[in-house]
Design a protein around this motif. Structure first.
Motif, PDB file in Angstrom:
ATOM      1  N   GLN A  18     -57.122  36.139 -10.598  1.00  0.00           N
ATOM      2  CA  GLN A  18     -57.483  37.049 -12.081  1.00  0.00           C
ATOM      3  C   GLN A  18     -57.169  38.240 -11.970  1.00  0.00           C
ATOM      4  OE1 GLN A  18     -61.667  36.031 -10.973  1.00  0.00           O
ATOM      5  NE2 GLN A  18     -61.798  35.030 -13.146  1.00  0.00           N
ATOM      6  N   ARG A  19     -56.449  38.846 -11.039  1.00  0.00           N
ATOM      7  CA  ARG A  19     -55.969  40.322 -11.181  1.00  0.00           C
ATOM      8  C   ARG A  19     -54.370  40.111 -11.477  1.00  0.00           C
ATOM      9  NH1 ARG A  19     -55.870  42.162  -6.392  1.00  0.00           N
ATOM     10  NH2 ARG A  19     -57.241  40.928  -5.506  1.00  0.00           N
ATOM     11  N   SER A  20     -53.842  39.098 -11.208  1.00  0.00           N
ATOM     12  CA  SER A  20     -52.379  38.769 -11.190  1.00  0.00           C
ATOM     13  C   SER A  20     -51.916  38.066 -12.368  1.00  0.00           C
ATOM     14  CB  SER A  20     -51.813  37.962 -10.112  1.00  0.00           C
ATOM     15  OG  SER A  20     -52.315  38.664  -8.824  1.00  0.00           O
ATOM     16  N   PHE A  21     -52.621  37.230 -13.033  1.00  0.00           N
ATOM     17  CA  PHE A  21     -52.017  36.444 -14.227  1.00  0.00           C
ATOM     18  C   PHE A  21     -53.031  36.686 -15.414  1.00  0.00           C
ATOM     19  CE2 PHE A  21     -51.138  34.266 -10.220  1.00  0.00           C
ATOM     20  CZ  PHE A  21     -49.787  34.026 -10.343  1.00  0.00           C
ATOM     21  N   ASP A  22     -52.243  36.461 -16.712  1.00  0.00           N
ATOM     22  CA  ASP A  22     -53.166  36.498 -17.790  1.00  0.00           C
ATOM     23  C   ASP A  22     -54.160  35.637 -17.860  1.00  0.00           C
ATOM     24  OD1 ASP A  22     -51.266  38.864 -18.388  1.00  0.00           O
ATOM     25  OD2 ASP A  22     -49.965  37.340 -19.679  1.00  0.00           O
ATOM     26  N   ARG A  23     -53.769  34.233 -17.554  1.00  0.00           N
ATOM     27  CA  ARG A  23     -54.956  33.106 -17.846  1.00  0.00           C
ATOM     28  C   ARG A  23     -54.937  32.539 -16.506  1.00  0.00           C
ATOM     29  NH1 ARG A  23     -52.270  29.777 -22.175  1.00  0.00           N
ATOM     30  NH2 ARG A  23     -54.228  28.611 -21.968  1.00  0.00           N
ATOM     31  N   VAL A  24     -56.364  32.037 -16.127  1.00  0.00           N
ATOM     32  CA  VAL A  24     -56.401  31.407 -15.043  1.00  0.00           C
ATOM     33  C   VAL A  24     -57.453  30.242 -14.974  1.00  0.00           C
ATOM     34  CG1 VAL A  24     -57.623  31.576 -12.599  1.00  0.00           C
ATOM     35  CG2 VAL A  24     -56.428  33.755 -13.463  1.00  0.00           C
ATOM     36  N   SER A  25     -57.244  29.080 -14.570  1.00  0.00           N
ATOM     37  CA  SER A  25     -57.948  27.951 -14.612  1.00  0.00           C
ATOM     38  C   SER A  25     -58.314  27.426 -13.154  1.00  0.00           C
ATOM     39  CB  SER A  25     -57.224  26.764 -15.364  1.00  0.00           C
ATOM     40  OG  SER A  25     -58.097  25.506 -15.596  1.00  0.00           O
ATOM     41  N   PHE A  26     -59.292  26.629 -13.006  1.00  0.00           N
ATOM     42  CA  PHE A  26     -59.457  26.135 -11.502  1.00  0.00           C
ATOM     43  C   PHE A  26     -60.034  24.752 -11.744  1.00  0.00           C
ATOM     44  CE2 PHE A  26     -63.160  28.916 -11.631  1.00  0.00           C
ATOM     45  CZ  PHE A  26     -64.104  28.188 -11.389  1.00  0.00           C
ATOM     46  N   ASP A  27     -59.936  24.043 -10.725  1.00  0.00           N
ATOM     47  CA  ASP A  27     -60.077  22.616 -10.508  1.00  0.00           C
ATOM     48  C   ASP A  27     -61.579  22.395  -9.708  1.00  0.00           C
ATOM     49  OD1 ASP A  27     -57.981  22.177 -11.861  1.00  0.00           O
ATOM     50  OD2 ASP A  27     -56.894  20.890 -10.382  1.00  0.00           O
ATOM     51  N   LEU A  28     -62.615  21.816 -10.095  1.00  0.00           N
ATOM     52  CA  LEU A  28     -63.457  21.156  -9.114  1.00  0.00           C
ATOM     53  C   LEU A  28     -63.477  19.634  -9.152  1.00  0.00           C
ATOM     54  CD1 LEU A  28     -66.287  23.686 -10.057  1.00  0.00           C
ATOM     55  CD2 LEU A  28     -64.790  23.545  -8.103  1.00  0.00           C
ATOM     56  N   ILE A  29     -64.171  18.918  -8.155  1.00  0.00           N
ATOM     57  CA  ILE A  29     -64.436  17.572  -8.182  1.00  0.00           C
ATOM     58  C   ILE A  29     -65.914  17.321  -8.048  1.00  0.00           C
ATOM     59  CG2 ILE A  29     -63.932  15.530  -6.767  1.00  0.00           C
ATOM     60  CD1 ILE A  29     -61.099  16.631  -6.085  1.00  0.00           C
ATOM     61  N   TYR A  30     -66.361  16.802  -8.789  1.00  0.00           N
ATOM     62  CA  TYR A  30     -67.788  16.265  -8.547  1.00  0.00           C
ATOM     63  C   TYR A  30     -68.071  14.821  -8.582  1.00  0.00           C
ATOM     64  CZ  TYR A  30     -68.059  15.216 -13.879  1.00  0.00           C
ATOM     65  OH  TYR A  30     -68.018  14.787 -15.118  1.00  0.00           O
ATOM     66  N   ALA A  31     -69.355  14.271  -8.826  1.00  0.00           N
ATOM     67  CA  ALA A  31     -69.819  13.163  -8.335  1.00  0.00           C
ATOM     68  C   ALA A  31     -69.313  12.358  -7.107  1.00  0.00           C
ATOM     69  CB  ALA A  31     -69.243  12.014  -9.559  1.00  0.00           C
ATOM     70  N   ARG A  32     -69.447  13.619  -6.085  1.00  0.00           N
ATOM     71  CA  ARG A  32     -69.041  13.196  -4.572  1.00  0.00           C
ATOM     72  C   ARG A  32     -70.068  12.518  -4.201  1.00  0.00           C
ATOM     73  NH1 ARG A  32     -67.992  19.040  -5.060  1.00  0.00           N
ATOM     74  NH2 ARG A  32     -70.184  19.580  -4.039  1.00  0.00           N
ATOM     75  N   PRO A  33     -69.890  11.845  -2.873  1.00  0.00           N
ATOM     76  CA  PRO A  33     -71.122  10.823  -2.303  1.00  0.00           C
ATOM     77  C   PRO A  33     -72.097  11.987  -1.909  1.00  0.00           C
ATOM     78  CG  PRO A  33     -68.720  10.303  -1.609  1.00  0.00           C
ATOM     79  CD  PRO A  33     -68.656  11.377  -2.422  1.00  0.00           C
ATOM     80  N   GLY A  34     -73.354  11.340  -2.469  1.00  0.00           N
ATOM     81  CA  GLY A  34     -74.631  12.118  -2.045  1.00  0.00           C
ATOM     82  C   GLY A  34     -74.681  13.401  -2.780  1.00  0.00           C
ATOM     83  N   GLN A  35     -73.996  13.722  -3.756  1.00  0.00           N
ATOM     84  CA  GLN A  35     -74.109  14.907  -4.666  1.00  0.00           C
ATOM     85  C   GLN A  35     -75.326  14.781  -5.457  1.00  0.00           C
ATOM     86  OE1 GLN A  35     -70.896  16.487  -7.148  1.00  0.00           O
ATOM     87  NE2 GLN A  35     -71.104  18.356  -6.455  1.00  0.00           N
ATOM     88  N   SER A  36     -76.404  15.655  -5.439  1.00  0.00           N
ATOM     89  CA  SER A  36     -77.548  15.521  -6.425  1.00  0.00           C
ATOM     90  C   SER A  36     -77.108  16.237  -7.904  1.00  0.00           C
ATOM     91  CB  SER A  36     -78.830  16.190  -5.633  1.00  0.00           C
ATOM     92  OG  SER A  36     -78.510  17.563  -5.691  1.00  0.00           O
TER      93      SER A  36
END
Length: 383
Positions: A151-169
């Motif tokens: 966030q300090r280096s680039f104009d725009r930042v995105s990130f990935d998350l994976i959900y619906a993992r086994p056991g995730q409430s």
């Protein structure tokens, strides 16, 4: 000739390790001849440039693999060459995928100086146990430190998350998502865990060691994700991507809107006019091909109008905006009444799953849960 700018994809196939869910063209190697790879990528780039003169680049995307393992001087050389070959459209978006390790984060300033103005960071989870399950090499603390550096280096930042993992409430995912939104990035890519053929997870699932996620649980998490991100000002603009208005990935929109894009590097695909291009997939085979011919092409295929129309529909209906059937007809020569099954659209519209307004067709939020089935019903293009 289409006057839209071109999108350029550059594939870097190497990773430190192979994640158990990953079916991308990624490879682990003890060593990489960086000079040879730079020369080969520049040659592959020049080959595509000779075939597409006079159209500036509107976006460049370094994907992989792990492109943040590329030496910044290689990134700089490729960007300099791309600008010489095509020219850059005003406000060009230049994205690089990055792993959130401290080693790679240390390169962010140099990558930004090379010309990268957007980074897509593979955080994947904000829970150490989940990161271990996903085979990631970083922990939460290292990932968040890399996010701060990005966030300090680039104009725009995105990130990935994976959900619906086994056991995730539900509560656990909603808390994780709320924390993700608190970091203030303008874009999030949120993917449900899928078991892809040929992956380590597929083997574990076949052995009964990885239980499948209940479809009702996954649907509930999907709906909660859309509601939470929309309330936070990052609504879904594609089935798995969420952004503040104006922060959408312009490069990925080029794919989803079925615009021309060029692909170089091992396994890269492209759509050059009505021609589909595919590069050799294995890194060593791609290198040998470039050495022998000056490019890494495996095949070039002229696509039939019906094939192009189907591709445009399958890609565009992933978007919240949907597709303009009249535009697809103009680009492919397929009459609108041959593109879609009007009876199916009428039936699905009555069910609240799709909407048709003039030539614009889109999948509504409840329909996104059934996207694959709806596509099978709606798409009717044929030779």
């Amino acid at each position: 000739m289409d006057v839209e700018g071109l999108a350029l994809y550059i594939h870097w196939p190497f990773c430190v390790s192979k994640c158990p869910y990953c079916d991308f063209n990624s490879h682990v190697r003890d060593s990489v001849d960086q000079h040879r790879w730079r020369v080969a990528l520049l040659a592959d780039l020049a080959h595509e440039a000779a075939l597409t003169p006079g159209r500036p680049l509107s976006s460049i995307f370094f994907g992989g693999g792990t492109p943040s393992l590329m030496p910044p001087e290689t990134v700089a050389a490729l960007l300099d060459a791309a600008e010489r070959h095509w020219g850059f459209a005003p406000g060009i978006e230049i994205t690089l995928e990055a792993n959130p390790s401290s080693v790679e984060a240390a390169r962010f300033a140099d990558l930004a100086a090379a010309g990268v103005n957007r980074v897509s960071l593979g955080l994947q989870a904000l829970d150490d146990e989940a990161l271990h399950f996903l085979g990631r090499a970083h922990d939460v603390a290292e990932g968040l430190a890399a996010l701060d550096t990005a966030q300090r280096s680039f104009d725009r930042v995105s990130f990935d998350l994976i959900y619906a993992r086994p056991g995730q409430s539900d509560a656990a995912w909603e808390a994780e998502l709320a924390r993700a939104l608190s970091f203030g990035t303008g874009h999030l890519s949120l993917y449900q865990l899928t078991i892809e053929p040929g992956t380590r997870f597929a083997t574990l699932a076949a052995q009964g060691k990885l239980p499948p996620v209940d479809p009702d649980d996954a649907a509930r998490l999907f709906e909660a994700t859309r509601a939470i991100t929309a309330a936070a000002g990052l609504p879904a603009y594609e089935i798995s991507n969420h952004a503040r208005p104006g922060e959408e990935s312009r490069h990925n929109l080029a794919y989803w809107r079925y615009r021309d894009y060029l692909g170089i590097g091992p396994g890269a695909h492209g759509r050059r006019g009505g021609t589909a291009t595919v590069r050799r997939k294995k890194p060593e085979n791609w290198l040998a091909r470039v050495d022998a011919t000056g490019h890494g092409l495996e095949s070039e295929e002229d696509l039939a109008p019906a094939t192009r129309a189907i591709e445009a529909l399958l890609m565009g209906l992933r978007l919240e905006e949907g597709v303009d059937l009249a535009r697809i007809a103009r680009r492919t020569g397929m009459a609108p009444d041959r593109l879609v099954d009007e009876a199916a659209i009428t039936r699905l519209a009555k069910m609240g799953l799709v909407a048709r307004e003039g030539s614009q067709l889109r999948i509504l939020a409840p329909g996104m849960l059934l996207l694959d089935a709806i596509l099978g019903d709606v798409v009717a293009a044929s030779d």
